[in-house]
Motif scaffolding. Structure first.
Motif, PDB file in Angstrom:
ATOM      1  N   LEU A 218       0.830  -1.208   0.000  1.00 25.12           N
ATOM      2  CA  LEU A 218       0.000   0.000   0.000  1.00 25.12           C
ATOM      3  C   LEU A 218       0.865   1.259   0.000  1.00 25.12           C
ATOM      4  O   LEU A 218       0.553   2.236  -0.693  1.00 25.12           O
ATOM      5  CB  LEU A 218      -0.944   0.000   1.202  1.00 25.12           C
ATOM      6  CG  LEU A 218      -2.118  -0.964   1.128  1.00 25.12           C
ATOM      7  CD1 LEU A 218      -2.916  -0.922   2.419  1.00 25.12           C
ATOM      8  CD2 LEU A 218      -3.003  -0.663  -0.056  1.00 25.12           C
ATOM      9  N   GLY A 219       1.940   1.261   0.747  1.00 24.54           N
ATOM     10  CA  GLY A 219       2.840   2.411   0.774  1.00 24.54           C
ATOM     11  C   GLY A 219       3.514   2.634  -0.567  1.00 24.54           C
ATOM     12  O   GLY A 219       3.626   3.772  -1.032  1.00 24.54           O
ATOM     13  N   SER A 220       3.936   1.569  -1.198  1.00 24.12           N
ATOM     14  CA  SER A 220       4.564   1.678  -2.513  1.00 24.12           C
ATOM     15  C   SER A 220       3.569   2.188  -3.551  1.00 24.12           C
ATOM     16  O   SER A 220       3.889   3.064  -4.356  1.00 24.12           O
ATOM     17  CB  SER A 220       5.099   0.323  -2.966  1.00 24.12           C
ATOM     18  OG  SER A 220       6.037  -0.152  -2.036  1.00 24.12           O
ATOM     19  N   LEU A 221       2.369   1.656  -3.510  1.00 17.32           N
ATOM     20  CA  LEU A 221       1.341   2.081  -4.459  1.00 17.32           C
ATOM     21  C   LEU A 221       0.997   3.555  -4.259  1.00 17.32           C
ATOM     22  O   LEU A 221       0.869   4.304  -5.233  1.00 17.32           O
ATOM     23  CB  LEU A 221       0.089   1.215  -4.280  1.00 17.32           C
ATOM     24  CG  LEU A 221      -1.059   1.469  -5.252  1.00 17.32           C
ATOM     25  CD1 LEU A 221      -0.607   1.175  -6.676  1.00 17.32           C
ATOM     26  CD2 LEU A 221      -2.249   0.620  -4.897  1.00 17.32           C
ATOM     27  N   THR A 222       0.880   3.978  -3.017  1.00 17.68           N
ATOM     28  CA  THR A 222       0.596   5.385  -2.726  1.00 17.68           C
ATOM     29  C   THR A 222       1.721   6.280  -3.233  1.00 17.68           C
ATOM     30  O   THR A 222       1.470   7.331  -3.822  1.00 17.68           O
ATOM     31  CB  THR A 222       0.403   5.589  -1.212  1.00 17.68           C
ATOM     32  OG1 THR A 222      -0.637   4.718  -0.763  1.00 17.68           O
ATOM     33  CG2 THR A 222       0.045   7.018  -0.882  1.00 17.68           C
ATOM     34  N   GLY A 223       2.956   5.889  -3.021  1.00 15.78           N
ATOM     35  CA  GLY A 223       4.092   6.673  -3.488  1.00 15.78           C
ATOM     36  C   GLY A 223       4.136   6.797  -4.999  1.00 15.78           C
ATOM     37  O   GLY A 223       4.381   7.877  -5.535  1.00 15.78           O
TER      38      GLY A 223
ATOM     39  N   VAL B  85       1.589   6.513  -7.126  1.00 17.85           N
ATOM     40  CA  VAL B  85       0.463   7.334  -7.574  1.00 17.85           C
ATOM     41  C   VAL B  85       0.757   8.802  -7.325  1.00 17.85           C
ATOM     42  O   VAL B  85       0.519   9.657  -8.186  1.00 17.85           O
ATOM     43  CB  VAL B  85      -0.840   6.902  -6.869  1.00 17.85           C
ATOM     44  CG1 VAL B  85      -1.948   7.918  -7.090  1.00 17.85           C
ATOM     45  CG2 VAL B  85      -1.279   5.532  -7.367  1.00 17.85           C
ATOM     46  N   LEU B  86       1.303   9.131  -6.168  1.00 19.74           N
ATOM     47  CA  LEU B  86       1.624  10.521  -5.846  1.00 19.74           C
ATOM     48  C   LEU B  86       2.673  11.082  -6.813  1.00 19.74           C
ATOM     49  O   LEU B  86       2.528  12.196  -7.309  1.00 19.74           O
ATOM     50  CB  LEU B  86       2.125  10.614  -4.405  1.00 19.74           C
ATOM     51  CG  LEU B  86       2.456  12.009  -3.899  1.00 19.74           C
ATOM     52  CD1 LEU B  86       1.205  12.867  -3.844  1.00 19.74           C
ATOM     53  CD2 LEU B  86       3.095  11.927  -2.531  1.00 19.74           C
TER      54      LEU B  86
END
Length: 50
Positions: free
Chosen positions: A13-18, A20-21
């Motif tokens: 989830l952290g990687s995906l959020t990064g 996308v940002l």
């Protein structure tokens, strides 16, 4: 085992959020550059910008 599962989910989830940002910030940067290019072509026959 439960901690490992939470670690993997959190990392994903952290990687995906990064990612996308960073993509959103890059898209915003590219659109600003296009606005500058459009402004340069609109006033190409007038006073030089540089």
């Amino acid at each position: 085992m439960n901690e490992l599962l939470f670690f993997i989910i959190g990392t994903a989830l952290g990687s995906l959020t990064g990612v996308v940002l960073m993509c959103l910030l890059q898209i915003n940067r590219l659109s600003k550059r296009e606005e500058v290019e459009n402004a340069k072509t609109k006033c190409a026959g007038t006073v030089p910008l540089e």
